[in-house]
Design a protein around this motif. Sequence first.
Motif, short mmCIF file in Angstrom:
data_model
loop_
_atom_site.label_atom_id
_atom_site.label_comp_id
_atom_site.label_asym_id
_atom_site.label_seq_id
_atom_site.Cartn_x
_atom_site.Cartn_y
_atom_site.Cartn_z
N HIS A 18 0.83 -1.20 0.00
CA HIS A 18 0.00 0.00 0.00
C HIS A 18 0.87 1.26 0.00
O HIS A 18 1.71 1.44 0.89
N LEU A 19 0.67 2.10 -0.97
CA LEU A 19 1.14 3.48 -0.91
C LEU A 19 -0.15 4.28 -0.79
O LEU A 19 -0.76 4.67 -1.79
N THR A 20 -0.58 4.48 0.44
CA THR A 20 -1.92 5.00 0.67
C THR A 20 -1.90 6.15 1.65
O THR A 20 -0.85 6.48 2.21
N ASN A 21 -3.05 6.74 1.89
CA ASN A 21 -3.06 7.95 2.69
C ASN A 21 -3.02 7.65 4.19
O ASN A 21 -3.53 6.63 4.66
N GLN A 22 -2.39 8.54 4.92
CA GLN A 22 -2.11 8.31 6.33
C GLN A 22 -3.37 8.29 7.19
O GLN A 22 -3.37 7.68 8.27
N VAL A 23 -4.43 8.90 6.72
CA VAL A 23 -5.67 8.94 7.50
C VAL A 23 -6.26 7.55 7.69
O VAL A 23 -6.87 7.26 8.71
N VAL A 24 -6.06 6.67 6.71
CA VAL A 24 -6.79 5.40 6.69
C VAL A 24 -5.91 4.16 6.85
O VAL A 24 -6.40 3.04 6.73
N MET A 25 -4.64 4.33 7.13
CA MET A 25 -3.73 3.18 7.14
C MET A 25 -4.19 2.07 8.09
O MET A 25 -4.22 0.89 7.73
N ASN A 26 -4.53 2.43 9.32
CA ASN A 26 -4.91 1.42 10.30
C ASN A 26 -6.20 0.70 9.90
O ASN A 26 -6.27 -0.54 9.95
N PHE A 27 -7.19 1.45 9.47
CA PHE A 27 -8.46 0.87 9.04
C PHE A 27 -8.26 -0.04 7.84
O PHE A 27 -8.80 -1.16 7.77
N THR A 28 -7.47 0.43 6.89
CA THR A 28 -7.21 -0.37 5.69
C THR A 28 -6.48 -1.66 6.03
O THR A 28 -6.83 -2.74 5.54
N ALA A 29 -5.47 -1.57 6.88
CA ALA A 29 -4.71 -2.75 7.25
C ALA A 29 -5.59 -3.77 7.96
O ALA A 29 -5.56 -4.97 7.66
N ASN A 30 -6.40 -3.31 8.91
CA ASN A 30 -7.27 -4.22 9.64
C ASN A 30 -8.34 -4.83 8.75
O ASN A 30 -8.67 -6.01 8.87
N GLY A 31 -8.88 -4.03 7.84
CA GLY A 31 -9.90 -4.54 6.94
C GLY A 31 -9.36 -5.59 5.99
O GLY A 31 -10.01 -6.62 5.75
N LEU A 32 -8.17 -5.36 5.45
CA LEU A 32 -7.57 -6.34 4.54
C LEU A 32 -7.21 -7.62 5.30
O LEU A 32 -7.42 -8.73 4.79
N LEU A 33 -6.68 -7.49 6.49
CA LEU A 33 -6.36 -8.66 7.30
C LEU A 33 -7.62 -9.49 7.57
O LEU A 33 -7.60 -10.72 7.48
N SER A 34 -8.71 -8.83 7.89
CA SER A 34 -9.97 -9.53 8.14
C SER A 34 -10.43 -10.26 6.89
O SER A 34 -10.88 -11.41 6.97
N PHE A 35 -10.29 -9.64 5.75
CA PHE A 35 -10.72 -10.23 4.49
C PHE A 35 -9.87 -11.43 4.10
O PHE A 35 -10.36 -12.39 3.49
#
Length: 257
Positions: A18-35
Amino acid sequence: MNRNVIREVREKSPLIHHLTNQVVMNFTANGLLSFGGIPAMANAVEEAYDMAMNANGLLINIGTITPLEVKAMIAAGKAANEKGIPVVLDPVGVASTPFRDTAVKQVLHEVKPAVIKGNAGEMAYLAGIPWETKGPDSVGEGNSAEVAEKVAAIYDTAAVVTGKVDMFCIGNDLGENTTGHPFLTKITGAGCLLGSILAACLTTDQPLKQQINTALSFYGAAAEYAACLPDVSGPGTFLPCFIDALSLDVGKLEVHE
């Protein structure tokens, strides 16, 4: 929805850089891990190329873009293209400032994305179609199907236009997804996480149309499931339940429907 897409993701646990925005890093990481995927969040220019070379997919999201990150995105994108892994480009707020416009143009000049995904306002901007936006949000109305078709044609890639009804286009083949819930518009990073889920689905061996359709329909179905749980009363209680729902079997979501 193609169950094989979900099954393959969970069997293979693809590493998504991910080269993604800092606002959403934690949410994105947790969501992908769950998926079922594995997130890597490495935005330093010095390691972007190497990290992409070690990954199974790449998400480029310009939400909190900086000049150095543009260079990192191009380096990672070139590595992904060389390796032959899918690249998802999310042009967050591209219509907001000349800097964002230039950054996306630079990335698209150097990197070939498998999919460009954005809301109607962002994608309409890339297509040269007038559409009202407010920062990163699309607030206008128009023909999303036309936008998807034009982006796909101009950039020779698959295009996903998110909204109340998601539209996607691959070549001349147009599709739509109607699953989802309004709570997704009330939490930060719902679209960003979708880009991550989409990148994971693109790592499977299924046809591209089924990969895209499954990512969109599963994501929306998980939101519908979470929103209907008895303890969910608004966006705040919805968010953790949504992350849980992303880990569920397709059958459970379909029974709920």
